[in-house]
Write a protein that holds these residues in place. Sequence first.
Motif, PDB file in Angstrom:
ATOM      1  N   GLU A   9       0.838  -1.676   0.077  1.00 18.66           N
ATOM      2  CA  GLU A   9      -0.232   0.362   0.275  1.00 18.66           C
ATOM      3  C   GLU A   9       1.274   1.485  -0.243  1.00 18.66           C
ATOM      4  N   TYR A  16       1.958   6.983  -6.406  1.00 23.99           N
ATOM      5  CA  TYR A  16       0.738   8.072  -7.034  1.00 23.99           C
ATOM      6  C   TYR A  16       1.000   9.549  -6.969  1.00 23.99           C
ATOM      7  N   PRO A  26      -4.509  11.438 -12.346  1.00 21.09           N
ATOM      8  CA  PRO A  26      -5.960  10.459 -11.828  1.00 21.09           C
ATOM      9  C   PRO A  26      -6.428  11.486 -11.962  1.00 21.09           C
ATOM     10  N   HIS A 131      -8.460   9.689  -2.736  1.00 16.96           N
ATOM     11  CA  HIS A 131      -8.738   9.052  -4.371  1.00 16.96           C
ATOM     12  C   HIS A 131      -7.444   8.512  -4.204  1.00 16.96           C
ATOM     13  N   VAL A 132      -6.046   8.302  -4.152  1.00 20.03           N
ATOM     14  CA  VAL A 132      -4.967   7.965  -3.785  1.00 20.03           C
ATOM     15  C   VAL A 132      -4.843   6.807  -2.694  1.00 20.03           C
ATOM     16  N   LYS A 133      -5.530   7.222  -1.651  1.00 13.86           N
ATOM     17  CA  LYS A 133      -5.520   6.478  -0.483  1.00 13.86           C
ATOM     18  C   LYS A 133      -7.062   5.657  -0.215  1.00 13.86           C
ATOM     19  N   SER A 134      -8.021   5.669  -1.282  1.00 14.98           N
ATOM     20  CA  SER A 134      -8.875   4.929  -1.139  1.00 14.98           C
ATOM     21  C   SER A 134      -9.192   3.908  -2.551  1.00 14.98           C
ATOM     22  N   GLY A 135      -8.749   5.174  -3.480  1.00 20.02           N
ATOM     23  CA  GLY A 135      -9.123   4.534  -4.583  1.00 20.02           C
ATOM     24  C   GLY A 135     -11.116   4.618  -5.358  1.00 20.02           C
ATOM     25  N   ASN A 136     -11.225   5.730  -4.074  1.00 23.12           N
ATOM     26  CA  ASN A 136     -12.663   6.063  -4.671  1.00 23.12           C
ATOM     27  C   ASN A 136     -12.937   7.640  -4.519  1.00 23.12           C
TER      28      ASN A 136
END
Length: 253
Positions: A9, A16, A26, A131-136
């Motif tokens: 992780e 990123y 992203p 976004h980069v920490k959760s992908g959401n």
Amino acid sequence: MNSNSAISEQNALQFYRQYSANALLPELDWQKVFGQSELNDVHLRALNTLYQAAVPLALKVFHELNFDVFAPAAYHPQGLGLFDKLAQQEEQFLQVLENESAHLDHGTRHQMWSMLLRGGAVLVFKAWLGHVKSGNSELDKTQFDELSDLLFIKTRPEQLAQRLKVNSQAALTHIFLMHENDVFLDHFNSLETAAMFVDLGVYDAAFLSLRDDRVAEYLKAKGYVTQEQIDDLQCALNPLYCDSLMPKQDCLA
């Protein structure tokens, strides 16, 4: 989480950060980030332009000063060095914004101007971080106040309007953004900016004065509102004077 997962992780986060610092960001779905707000094309262009300009520069400065935005407690003051370095970069940030917005229509530049004065650079950075920490499509709200101190643009409103070639008196809207149960773009970079948004009709002087005592003193001194008007509004909104109904807020960065 086992050690291998933690390492994986961390490597992904550093990937990123490296690519985003070089402007390889992203793509974010702003409508999903602010799902309760109705965003039109102007809002989306403004957010994307701020995003492309603010995030790479912020990451570059944070890296130079060993400020780890991914750490559980990322805010470690390093004397005045961090603030001074970021202040020096504000001129570079404005130059990037000028270049990136030169081809945009006035409505989009006006939205950028309005957002920046109310914390827009902070918001797009926190959207990237979420976004980069959760992908959401979400905001990362850890250390939000500390990052606000660092990324809130300090340029005066009229000076910023000149840089972005914006008519600050244009009869255009000023959007507020909703994420979960929180409202964003409701803070100001200075007392002068707070008064300007009263002039523009975005805020009522008495209502804004109820939120923040520093703003109240400034607006009273400038003749925008009297203590009697503030008290009358307080009584109308909260006739029983329940403290919990009218909590004070810090409206300034």
